[in-house]
Write a protein that holds these residues in place. Sequence first.
Motif, mmCIF file in Angstrom:
data_model
loop_
_atom_site.group_PDB
_atom_site.id
_atom_site.type_symbol
_atom_site.label_atom_id
_atom_site.label_comp_id
_atom_site.label_asym_id
_atom_site.label_seq_id
_atom_site.Cartn_x
_atom_site.Cartn_y
_atom_site.Cartn_z
ATOM 1 N N VAL A 53 0.852 -1.182 0.000
ATOM 2 C CA VAL A 53 0.000 0.000 0.000
ATOM 3 C C VAL A 53 0.893 1.240 0.000
ATOM 4 N N LEU A 54 0.758 2.011 -1.056
ATOM 5 C CA LEU A 54 1.453 3.281 -1.201
ATOM 6 C C LEU A 54 0.475 4.385 -0.848
ATOM 7 N N GLY A 55 0.985 5.597 -0.692
ATOM 8 C CA GLY A 55 0.112 6.728 -0.404
ATOM 9 C C GLY A 55 0.498 7.926 -1.238
ATOM 10 N N GLY A 56 -0.466 8.769 -1.505
ATOM 11 C CA GLY A 56 -0.205 9.993 -2.261
ATOM 12 C C GLY A 56 -1.172 11.078 -1.840
ATOM 13 N N GLY A 57 -0.778 12.291 -2.079
ATOM 14 C CA GLY A 57 -1.661 13.421 -1.808
ATOM 15 C C GLY A 57 -1.495 14.010 -0.428
ATOM 16 N N LEU A 58 -1.501 15.324 -0.371
ATOM 17 C CA LEU A 58 -1.440 16.111 0.863
ATOM 18 C C LEU A 58 -0.156 15.904 1.659
ATOM 19 N N LEU A 59 0.932 15.656 0.970
ATOM 20 C CA LEU A 59 2.246 15.559 1.605
ATOM 21 C C LEU A 59 3.025 16.820 1.262
ATOM 22 N N THR A 60 3.292 17.637 2.271
ATOM 23 C CA THR A 60 3.992 18.894 1.987
ATOM 24 C C THR A 60 5.347 18.995 2.683
ATOM 25 N N THR A 61 5.578 18.191 3.704
ATOM 26 C CA THR A 61 6.837 18.271 4.445
ATOM 27 C C THR A 61 7.414 16.880 4.662
ATOM 28 N N GLU A 62 8.674 16.872 5.066
ATOM 29 C CA GLU A 62 9.312 15.601 5.410
ATOM 30 C C GLU A 62 8.579 14.952 6.586
ATOM 31 N N ALA A 63 8.087 15.763 7.510
ATOM 32 C CA ALA A 63 7.333 15.217 8.652
ATOM 33 C C ALA A 63 6.059 14.515 8.175
ATOM 34 N N ASP A 64 5.407 15.073 7.157
ATOM 35 C CA ASP A 64 4.213 14.428 6.592
ATOM 36 C C ASP A 64 4.567 13.052 6.031
ATOM 37 N N VAL A 65 5.680 12.982 5.315
ATOM 38 C CA VAL A 65 6.119 11.711 4.722
ATOM 39 C C VAL A 65 6.427 10.706 5.832
ATOM 40 N N ARG A 66 7.168 11.142 6.823
ATOM 41 C CA ARG A 66 7.527 10.234 7.918
ATOM 42 C C ARG A 66 6.276 9.733 8.654
ATOM 43 N N ALA A 67 5.312 10.606 8.866
ATOM 44 C CA ALA A 67 4.068 10.201 9.540
ATOM 45 C C ALA A 67 3.316 9.171 8.702
ATOM 46 N N ALA A 68 3.256 9.385 7.382
ATOM 47 C CA ALA A 68 2.560 8.440 6.495
ATOM 48 C C ALA A 68 3.242 7.076 6.526
ATOM 49 N N LEU A 69 4.559 7.071 6.500
ATOM 50 C CA LEU A 69 5.297 5.805 6.553
ATOM 51 C C LEU A 69 5.133 5.120 7.904
ATOM 52 N N LYS A 70 5.130 5.912 8.964
ATOM 53 C CA LYS A 70 4.937 5.359 10.311
ATOM 54 C C LYS A 70 3.559 4.694 10.435
#
Length: 194
Positions: free
Chosen positions: A158-175
């Motif tokens: 499962v990948l994710g896309g959309g509403l990622l604006t910062t590195e923190a957003d990416v890390r939260a999505a991966l977490k």
Amino acid sequence: MQGQYILRMLSGDKTVIPAVRTKDDFRYALQNTSSPSIILLFGDINLLPELLARSEEYKKLLLIHLDLLEGVGKDRAGIKMLARMGVKGIITTKSHLAKHARAEGMLVIQRMFVMDSEALRTGVHVLQQFKPDAIEVLPASVPAEVISDLVKATNLPVLGGGLLTTEADVRAALKNGLCAVSTSRRELWNNILR
């Protein structure tokens, strides 16, 4: 094991897959990222041969967002034409096109919008009728429980896309359990490692 192979094809050792909206972004992603794939969010049937040739030159898998590609029929004949042109992978929200693409040997990512529990139930039902190679959920900020439910129901990456604006957003999505994310923000393309 198949899921891990697909994930390596899509993101290699990175967790961010560049999603390009312009020719300039496309050139930048080819020349300045180590991701083995690029998601194409623009273009038409006339420009596609050039983009495919350039991505092949850089040894990158070009994933065509079929819903955004202009000039190709959104039917079996259109998919067959794309396969003859050398398209190796697509992203789409339309499961009937995903089935045609799979029949043509393409890698298929089923994109689904998870806005509420009904959208999740409907998405899982569709995915149980047809198994793509991976799922991309939007937005990438969906809760960990939703991602867990999708993995349990489908056994797919499962990948994710959309509403990622910062590195923190990416890390939260991966977490929260996503295997990788896609974003059109250049500043996020290279700096997130597994």
